[in-house]
Scaffold this active site. Structure first.
Site, PDB file in Angstrom:
ATOM      1  N   GLY A 238       0.788  -1.229   0.000  1.00 38.48           N
ATOM      2  CA  GLY A 238       0.000   0.000   0.000  1.00 38.48           C
ATOM      3  C   GLY A 238       0.815   1.271   0.000  1.00 38.48           C
ATOM      4  O   GLY A 238       0.334   2.316   0.432  1.00 38.48           O
ATOM      5  N   GLU A 454      -0.652 -36.920   1.464  1.00 36.47           N
ATOM      6  CA  GLU A 454      -1.196 -35.787   2.228  1.00 36.47           C
ATOM      7  C   GLU A 454      -1.468 -36.178   3.674  1.00 36.47           C
ATOM      8  O   GLU A 454      -1.201 -35.398   4.590  1.00 36.47           O
ATOM      9  CB  GLU A 454      -2.476 -35.246   1.574  1.00 36.47           C
ATOM     10  CG  GLU A 454      -2.281 -34.640   0.182  1.00 36.47           C
ATOM     11  CD  GLU A 454      -1.181 -33.585   0.138  1.00 36.47           C
ATOM     12  OE1 GLU A 454      -0.945 -32.913   1.167  1.00 36.47           O
ATOM     13  OE2 GLU A 454      -0.534 -33.440  -0.919  1.00 36.47           O
ATOM     14  N   HIS A 457       1.706 -35.947   5.622  1.00 32.30           N
ATOM     15  CA  HIS A 457       1.985 -34.587   6.112  1.00 32.30           C
ATOM     16  C   HIS A 457       1.139 -34.294   7.345  1.00 32.30           C
ATOM     17  O   HIS A 457       1.637 -33.823   8.362  1.00 32.30           O
ATOM     18  CB  HIS A 457       1.610 -33.547   5.049  1.00 32.30           C
ATOM     19  CG  HIS A 457       2.564 -33.445   3.907  1.00 32.30           C
ATOM     20  ND1 HIS A 457       3.910 -33.246   4.077  1.00 32.30           N
ATOM     21  CD2 HIS A 457       2.357 -33.468   2.562  1.00 32.30           C
ATOM     22  CE1 HIS A 457       4.492 -33.169   2.875  1.00 32.30           C
ATOM     23  NE2 HIS A 457       3.564 -33.305   1.939  1.00 32.30           N
TER      24      HIS A 457
HETATM   25  P1  ADP Z   1       2.735  -0.922  -3.339  1.00 29.41           P
HETATM   26  O1  ADP Z   1       2.818   0.416  -3.982  1.00 29.41           O
HETATM   27  O2  ADP Z   1       3.203  -0.938  -1.922  1.00 29.41           O
HETATM   28  O3  ADP Z   1       3.378  -2.007  -4.129  1.00 29.41           O
HETATM   29  P2  ADP Z   1      -0.042  -0.506  -3.779  1.00 29.41           P
HETATM   30  O4  ADP Z   1      -0.220   0.733  -2.989  1.00 29.41           O
HETATM   31  O5  ADP Z   1       0.059  -0.344  -5.239  1.00 29.41           O
HETATM   32  O6  ADP Z   1       1.203  -1.329  -3.253  1.00 29.41           O
HETATM   33  O7  ADP Z   1      -1.212  -1.506  -3.402  1.00 29.41           O
HETATM   34  C1  ADP Z   1      -1.918  -2.216  -4.378  1.00 29.41           C
HETATM   35  C2  ADP Z   1      -3.345  -2.431  -3.951  1.00 29.41           C
HETATM   36  O8  ADP Z   1      -3.411  -3.278  -2.814  1.00 29.41           O
HETATM   37  C3  ADP Z   1      -4.023  -1.165  -3.525  1.00 29.41           C
HETATM   38  O9  ADP Z   1      -4.588  -0.523  -4.611  1.00 29.41           O
HETATM   39  C4  ADP Z   1      -5.095  -1.653  -2.554  1.00 29.41           C
HETATM   40  O10 ADP Z   1      -6.233  -2.084  -3.255  1.00 29.41           O
HETATM   41  C5  ADP Z   1      -4.446  -2.873  -1.934  1.00 29.41           C
HETATM   42  N1  ADP Z   1      -3.849  -2.548  -0.650  1.00 29.41           N
HETATM   43  C6  ADP Z   1      -2.546  -2.641  -0.322  1.00 29.41           C
HETATM   44  N2  ADP Z   1      -2.342  -2.288   0.958  1.00 29.41           N
HETATM   45  C7  ADP Z   1      -3.535  -1.946   1.453  1.00 29.41           C
HETATM   46  C8  ADP Z   1      -3.980  -1.481   2.722  1.00 29.41           C
HETATM   47  N3  ADP Z   1      -3.128  -1.306   3.746  1.00 29.41           N
HETATM   48  N4  ADP Z   1      -5.291  -1.236   2.882  1.00 29.41           N
HETATM   49  C9  ADP Z   1      -6.154  -1.409   1.879  1.00 29.41           C
HETATM   50  N5  ADP Z   1      -5.801  -1.830   0.656  1.00 29.41           N
HETATM   51  C10 ADP Z   1      -4.506  -2.111   0.435  1.00 29.41           C
HETATM   52 ZN    ZN Z   2       3.794 -32.997  -0.076  1.00 34.60          ZN
END
Ligand code: ADP
Ligand code: ZN
Ligand code: MG
Length: 633
Positions: A238, A454, A457
């Protein structure tokens, strides 16, 4: 000085453009062209040979001759009679222009002077055309102004259509100057409420939001806020999202550009883009500049051969601009990366990206919160968030968002109007192990082997203390290639793993193969993934966690990129590496032996559980534990 002239250049193409003037230019140029190259007649020109030319001159019907370089044009009065008949009146005479190649003929002038002609004075008019000497002005227009205008028109049109393709609609603006794709958004709807979990990051950024709301408050005291904050964390946590949320909360324009877009083929372009970016932002302050994936330009500079000049210039320009602008104006720079260790130290020194905001993979509560945020967007029944959150340990926010969406798709596929817990559970498995392969039918022997594997495991896991409870066992093939799997889900959230837990985990991983050996009298390729995982764990225990007696707390491997899969490289001598291999092998062998012992001494449980699994194909951890406890009591 240098900067100034550069900017003037950038301005030029942006100046207003007058189409009327260009059209006039073209018309005038054509007129001039026509005036300096007049034809002796507007009629079409008939090609002919030199002999014909001479005989026409001799026949006394030629009115005019123009000798040019390489060709001769001559005008002949001809009878327009049909079939050679004499025309009745003079209106039937017609002038025809011929063309012939010129021949080096010294007698031509004499011949022309002496020949008779239908002209009033009975003489042929003849002249040699002077090689056209265009005036300097006309030359200039023809060779410089016209091509330039044409280029300008072409450039204008292509850049216009490009701009419209790059999303010239809505509140997106893209700036032309250096060809940078800088996106400025004035109205961002994302807010901190859209970012679940990540409370520490939000706290750190709230100060920046407050600063952008009211820069004056800070200026009064004389406090200067950090110019830049660096968002650091694994992919999908995020970072991009929270940067947008800062702009949304502060209600300021958001300038974003991805690091990779700075780095171009042409040296100097990246630096120009950086200048452009900061200039645009300076005009719109208070605002946020966001540089995504900054590691693309911010990589540590080194003096190794074949360094990337362009990247270094871009980085230098970025450093200069960050030093140069006045933070009190209210421009805050955010940048994101998942490779913080590779960044140039100069970027991280105070006065630049001195604040570092860590975005980690979400913990249990964080995962619940993220699931909640994304569940709000879809219609759903009462969901048992706890189960889903526990089954997704180690997943990033992006993966959780994907899981929720997959669940919604599954609900639609099965013709329901809302999402249930089971949709989410199934989509967790889809995201982790691939979709079910309905068409794939296992033969009875294969099915038996997979079932015993399985259960092997599961039983080794169940009969050891310190291992996560079995949640589900299935022998439905998946698109990832797995023919079955045993899912273990921890009841709580664990931050630390002890040596015993790790050893148990390795034993559990070898349990599948052990069951094949004992109950099917064979070994199969089904254990390949178990082998990979067991080896990786055992190796890490020896080389990085200091969990072997032999090497105590010595680091034998370094991890390059903890956020990106964590490739390791040896940090010890080749002899030590060979010894490490032996230690690792010993650990795996011991675990494998332990698994075999457990299974061999509980054969009746294995048989019963395996046949139950073959019948049902998917059983819950509870059903499995019922079988186990019925034998133990
Ligand atoms: P990064 O830039 O860290 O690689 P992004 O900000 O592009 O990740 O996140 C991709 C998507 O994942 C976001 O658009 C959102 O939908 C979801 N996401 C990631 N982290 C969160 C969070 N903390 N809360 C809500 N959604 C999230
Ligand atoms: Zn296995
Ligand atoms: Mg991102």
């Amino acid at each position: 000085m240098e900067q100034k002239s550069d900017r003037q250049q950038e301005q030029q193409p942006r100046s207003n453009f007058n189409f009327g003037a260009i059209l006039w230019g073209i018309v005038i140029a054509l007129l001039i062209n026509w005036l300096i190259f007049p034809n002796i007649s507007g009629n079409k020109i008939v090609p002919t040979d030199y002999g014909t030319f001479i005989s026409k001159v001799d026949s006394g019907l030629v009115k005019a001759v123009v000798i040019e370089d390489g060709q001769i044009l001559f005008q002949v009065q001809e009878k327009d009679g049909v079939n050679g008949k004499e025309p009745e009146d003079s209106s039937a005479f017609k002038d025809i222009t011929y063309r012939t190649g010129s021949v080096d003929d010294p007698e031509l002038v004499d011949r022309l002077v002496n020949a008779s002609s239908p002209n009033a004075d009975g003489k042929i008019k003849f002249a040699r055309k002077i090689k056209s000497q265009n005036s300097a002005l006309i030359n200039f227009i023809l060779w410089w102004v016209l091509p330039f205008l044409l280029m300008l028109i072409i450039w204008k049109y292509t850049s216009k259509s490009l701009q419209s393709k790059l999303g010239g609609t809505g509140n997106f603006m893209s700036f032309g100057g250096s060809g940078a794709r800088i996106y400025a958004e004035s109205q961002i709807k994302t807010s901190f409420a859209d970012v679940a979990g990540q409370d520490e990051a939000k706290d750190a950024l709230k100060e920046i939001v407050d600063f952008l709301h009211n820069p004056g408050k800070y200026a009064e005291i004389g406090a200067s806020l950090p110019k830049g904050a660096l968002l650091v964390g694994p992919p999908g946590t995020g970072k991009t999202l929270i940067a947008r949320a800062v702009a949304g909360e502060a209600n300021v324009p958001f300038f974003s550009i991805s690091g990779s877009e700075f780095v171009q083929m042409f040296v100097g372009m990246g630096a120009a883009k950086v200048r452009d970016l900061f200039k645009q932002a300076g005009e719109k302050a208070p605002c946020i500049i966001f540089i995504d994936e900054i590691d693309a330009i911010g990589k540590r500079r080194d003096n190794s051969m074949g360094g990337n000049d362009e990247r270094e210039q871009t980085l230098n320009q970025l450093l200069t601009e960050m030093d140069g602008f006045d933070a009190a104006k209210g421009v805050v720079i955010l940048a994101a990366t998942n490779r913080p260790d590779s960044l140039d130290k100069a970027l991280l020194r105070p006065g630049r990206f001195d604040r570092r905001i860590q975005m980690e993979l979400p913990d249990l509560e964080g995962r619940k919160a993220i699931l909640n945020v994304h569940l709000k967007k879809i219609r759903h029944e009462d969901i048992n968030l706890d189960i889903v959150a526990r089954a997704t340990a180690g997943s990033s926010g992006a993966e959780l968002a994907n899981i929720v969406n997959e669940a919604a798709l599954r609900a639609v596929r099965s013709g329901r109007k809302s999402v249930r817990t089971e949709d989410l559970e199934e989509s967790v498995e889809t995201v982790m192990a691939g979709a079910q392969r309905k068409g794939k039918v296992l033969s009875d022997t294969e099915k038996k082997i997979v079932a015993y594997h399985e259960i092997g495991h599961a039983l080794v896991a169940a009969l050891q203390s310190n291992s996560a409870p079995v949640h589900k066992i299935t022998i439905v093939p998946r698109t990832s290639g797995a023919l079955g799997y045993t899912m273990q889900v921890d009841s709580g959230e664990q931050m630390l793993m002890s040596r015993e837990e790790l050893l148990n985990k390795i034993a559990t991983l070898t349990g599948g193969r052990a069951a094949e050996e004992i109950f099917c009298g064979t070994v199969t390729t089904g254990a390949s993934n178990d082998i990979t995982q067991a080896t990786r764990l055992a190796r890490a225990m020896v080389t990085r966690y200091g969990m072997s007696d032999r090497y105590d707390m010595m680091e034998l491997e370094t991890q390059a990129n903890p956020y990106l899969g964590g490739d390791t490289s040896l940090a010890c001598s080749a002899e030590t590496a060979a010894e490490v291999d032996k230690v690792v092998l010993g650990m795996i062998k011991e675990a494998h032996g332990k698994a075999r012992d457990i299974l061999a001494s509980h054969q009746d449980i294995v048989h019963e559980a395996a046949s139950y699994l073959m019948e049902k194909e998917t059983i819950t951890g509870e059903e499995f534990m019922n079988i186990v406890s019925s034998h133990n009591s």
